[in-house]
Write a protein that holds these residues in place. Structure first.
Motif, PDB file in Angstrom:
ATOM      1  N   ASP A   1       0.851  -1.186   0.000  1.00 32.12           N
ATOM      2  CA  ASP A   1       0.000   0.000   0.000  1.00 32.12           C
ATOM      3  C   ASP A   1       0.890   1.241   0.000  1.00 32.12           C
ATOM      4  O   ASP A   1       2.099   1.155   0.241  1.00 32.12           O
ATOM      5  CB  ASP A   1      -0.929  -0.013   1.217  1.00 32.12           C
ATOM      6  CG  ASP A   1      -2.131   0.915   1.026  1.00 32.12           C
ATOM      7  OD1 ASP A   1      -2.177   1.595  -0.016  1.00 32.12           O
ATOM      8  OD2 ASP A   1      -2.991   0.960   1.927  1.00 32.12           O
ATOM      9  N   GLU A   2       0.268   2.403  -0.242  1.00 29.24           N
ATOM     10  CA  GLU A   2       1.004   3.654  -0.250  1.00 29.24           C
ATOM     11  C   GLU A   2       1.314   4.107   1.176  1.00 29.24           C
ATOM     12  O   GLU A   2       0.539   3.865   2.098  1.00 29.24           O
ATOM     13  CB  GLU A   2       0.189   4.737  -0.964  1.00 29.24           C
ATOM     14  CG  GLU A   2       0.023   4.467  -2.444  1.00 29.24           C
ATOM     15  CD  GLU A   2      -0.740   5.574  -3.145  1.00 29.24           C
ATOM     16  OE1 GLU A   2      -1.182   6.504  -2.423  1.00 29.24           O
ATOM     17  OE2 GLU A   2      -0.897   5.507  -4.367  1.00 29.24           O
ATOM     18  N   LEU A   3       2.450   4.777   1.319  1.00 33.82           N
ATOM     19  CA  LEU A   3       2.893   5.281   2.614  1.00 33.82           C
ATOM     20  C   LEU A   3       2.570   6.768   2.690  1.00 33.82           C
ATOM     21  O   LEU A   3       3.006   7.561   1.842  1.00 33.82           O
ATOM     22  CB  LEU A   3       4.396   5.045   2.786  1.00 33.82           C
ATOM     23  CG  LEU A   3       4.987   5.295   4.161  1.00 33.82           C
ATOM     24  CD1 LEU A   3       4.387   4.364   5.192  1.00 33.82           C
ATOM     25  CD2 LEU A   3       6.496   5.125   4.130  1.00 33.82           C
ATOM     26  N   SER A   4       1.772   7.150   3.715  1.00 30.58           N
ATOM     27  CA  SER A   4       1.296   8.533   3.820  1.00 30.58           C
ATOM     28  C   SER A   4       2.387   9.488   4.299  1.00 30.58           C
ATOM     29  O   SER A   4       2.396  10.664   3.936  1.00 30.58           O
ATOM     30  CB  SER A   4       0.103   8.598   4.775  1.00 30.58           C
ATOM     31  OG  SER A   4       0.489   8.140   6.073  1.00 30.58           O
ATOM     32  N   THR A   5       3.326   9.000   5.097  1.00 29.87           N
ATOM     33  CA  THR A   5       4.365   9.886   5.647  1.00 29.87           C
ATOM     34  C   THR A   5       5.353  10.331   4.578  1.00 29.87           C
ATOM     35  O   THR A   5       5.871  11.447   4.630  1.00 29.87           O
ATOM     36  CB  THR A   5       5.110   9.179   6.782  1.00 29.87           C
ATOM     37  OG1 THR A   5       5.624   7.927   6.284  1.00 29.87           O
ATOM     38  CG2 THR A   5       4.195   8.917   7.955  1.00 29.87           C
TER      39      THR A   5
ATOM     40  N   PRO B   1       5.434  10.913   0.643  1.00 35.69           N
ATOM     41  CA  PRO B   1       4.585  10.914  -0.559  1.00 35.69           C
ATOM     42  C   PRO B   1       5.272  10.261  -1.746  1.00 35.69           C
ATOM     43  O   PRO B   1       6.467  10.458  -1.982  1.00 35.69           O
ATOM     44  CB  PRO B   1       4.341  12.401  -0.809  1.00 35.69           C
ATOM     45  CG  PRO B   1       5.442  13.108  -0.118  1.00 35.69           C
ATOM     46  CD  PRO B   1       5.812  12.269   1.048  1.00 35.69           C
TER      47      PRO B   1
ATOM     48  N   SER C   1       5.871   7.042  -2.116  1.00 37.31           N
ATOM     49  CA  SER C   1       6.532   5.780  -1.767  1.00 37.31           C
ATOM     50  C   SER C   1       5.496   4.729  -1.373  1.00 37.31           C
ATOM     51  O   SER C   1       4.355   5.050  -1.052  1.00 37.31           O
ATOM     52  CB  SER C   1       7.518   5.991  -0.620  1.00 37.31           C
ATOM     53  OG  SER C   1       6.847   6.449   0.524  1.00 37.31           O
ATOM     54  N   LYS C   2       5.929   3.467  -1.419  1.00 35.49           N
ATOM     55  CA  LYS C   2       5.067   2.339  -1.080  1.00 35.49           C
ATOM     56  C   LYS C   2       5.704   1.512   0.025  1.00 35.49           C
ATOM     57  O   LYS C   2       6.929   1.518   0.198  1.00 35.49           O
ATOM     58  CB  LYS C   2       4.821   1.469  -2.304  1.00 35.49           C
ATOM     59  CG  LYS C   2       4.009   2.154  -3.387  1.00 35.49           C
ATOM     60  CD  LYS C   2       3.766   1.220  -4.556  1.00 35.49           C
ATOM     61  CE  LYS C   2       2.932   1.903  -5.638  1.00 35.49           C
ATOM     62  NZ  LYS C   2       2.691   0.994  -6.787  1.00 35.49           N
TER      63      LYS C   2
ATOM     64  N   LYS D   1      11.045   3.433  -2.134  1.00 32.57           N
ATOM     65  CA  LYS D   1      11.068   4.855  -2.465  1.00 32.57           C
ATOM     66  C   LYS D   1      11.334   5.015  -3.951  1.00 32.57           C
ATOM     67  O   LYS D   1      12.226   4.367  -4.504  1.00 32.57           O
ATOM     68  CB  LYS D   1      12.158   5.571  -1.667  1.00 32.57           C
ATOM     69  CG  LYS D   1      11.916   5.586  -0.168  1.00 32.57           C
ATOM     70  CD  LYS D   1      13.020   6.321   0.536  1.00 32.57           C
ATOM     71  CE  LYS D   1      12.791   6.338   2.041  1.00 32.57           C
ATOM     72  NZ  LYS D   1      13.882   7.048   2.745  1.00 32.57           N
TER      73      LYS D   1
END
Length: 390
Positions: free
Chosen positions: A331-335, A337, A339-340, A353
């Protein structure tokens, strides 16, 4: 002009007549005599430019451990170990227990992953005076339920099947409640010499008990009790199984018996173990550098040794069998932008990244540095103008 005649005399070579039965003698030219040092340096059969002989590389044939480890070699090694155990008992008269016999295996190239390999031997490795523990699943799950009915149920099943080796039965609930501290776990480890776990709760039991149960030999051996009509046979197979724990290093040890066993049974265990190494050991028997037998606090008696080059052996790669439910979540990483993040069932987390993000960060840093340098230059220029005006 007068013509002058010049006579040139040419020496004619004398022809020697050769008669039948006569020998022709050739006159040797006067050559400079060689010194004594030159004669000593050059032997009689010396050739100035000898043609080099073609080099033929012979293929070396190394004997595998299955062929070199014979009955005579095993008998001689075991007799030496038994004599060492007798000397050890004389020094330590207080300890009269049966000392275990281990086999040390050293490999040529180390495997890629740490794994455990099971071997089934023809004879049991449990000591006659040792206590055997069996960890079984609960009849009713939950901490509120009592674990005594499950102990009674399994004791009846073992009594009907004729199993007398198992001394203590521990349900999984009792392990959770009573052995939750480190000291109690260590006490459980020291009290029992052989711990068997049902395959249905092996992962739960290993997670509860911890790493120290894997350091000792013949601990947490899986036994398949679910759906078995003959429990006695299943437990006998569990008592005959040994686990080889492959570490990061070159050497690894495995238990093959004890000094209280007769010589014939020990010999059968050693030979069957060496035969199984051909198919079960990572890299095969060609990856084995040496085999040795030993007891605790003694010298290892060599059983097999080879000088095979490491270039002839490929690095063993082990693939772990993943269960069907082993699925990674991405899933996508919110912290961060763009990156997964991927999360595996065992808890390992990997952050991916993008390369574009790194480029953007580098460009922003460069722009900031240029702005700072321009500000510094403008400040220096203003200061210089003020000095001139003064």
């Amino acid at each position: 002009m007068k013509m002058v005649s010049v006579e040139i005399k040419v020496k004619k070579e004398k022809k020697t007549k050769v008669f039948a039965g006569s020998k022709v003698v050739k006159h040797k030219k006067n050559k400079p005599k060689k010194s004594v040092a030159e004669k000593a340096l050059k032997p009689k059969n010396y050739v100035q430019n000898p043609t080099p002989a073609p080099i033929i590389k012979k293929k070396k044939k190394y004997i595998m451990p299955t062929k070199s480890v014979t009955n005579d070699v095993v008998n001689s090694c075991l007799t030496a170990i038994l004599q060492l155990s007798i000397l050890h008992k004389k020094k330590n008269t207080i300890l009269d227990d049966e000392s275990p016999i281990f086999c040390e295996i050293s490999c040529i190239k180390i495997q890629s992953v740490q794994t455990n390999i099971k071997f089934v031997l023809p004879n049991s490795t449990a000591a006659s005076t040792g206590e055997i523990c069996l960890i079984v699943p609960d009849m009713k799950k939950g901490r509120r339920f009592d674990h005594e009915p499950t102990i009674d149920h399994w004791e009846e099943l073992l009594r009907k099947s004729g199993v007398t080796q198992v001394k203590t039965i521990l349900p999984l609930r009792q392990v959770k409640v009573e052995y939750d501290q480190f000291e109690l776990k260590r006490k459980l480890l020291t009290q029992h010499d052989f711990i068997m776990v049902d395959t249905r709760i092996l992962s739960h039991a290993s997670h509860l008990l911890g790493k120290m149960f894997f350091k000792k030999h013949n601990m947490l051996i899986p036994v398949r009790l679910h759906g078995q009509r003959d429990l006695k046979k299943a437990i006998e197979v569990g008592l005959r199984t040994v686990v080889l724990r492959l570490n990061i290093g070159i050497t690894s040890t495995i238990l093959l018996g004890h000094t209280g066993m007769p010589l014939d049974t020990l010999q059968e265990n050693v030979i069957s173990f060496v035969d199984q190494l051909r198919t079960r050991y990572p890299g095969g028997e060609a990856n084995i550098r040496s085999l040795a037998l030993c007891i605790p606090m003694s010298i290892a008696v060599p059983l097999y040794l080879t000088l095979r080059s490491s270039n002839t052996v490929n690095a063993p790669k082990i693939k772990k069998n993943k269960p069907k439910t082993f699925n990674t979540i991405e899933d996508e990483l919110s912290t961060i932008p763009g990156s997964k993040v991927t999360v595996a069932p065992d808890g390992t987390v990997h952050v991916i990244k993008p390369n574009t993000q790194k480029r953007k960060i580098n460009t922003v840093i460069k722009e900031d540095e240029e702005i700072e340098s321009e500000n510094e230059y403008s400040e220096d220029k203003d200061a210089a103008e003020d000095d001139q005006s003064e």
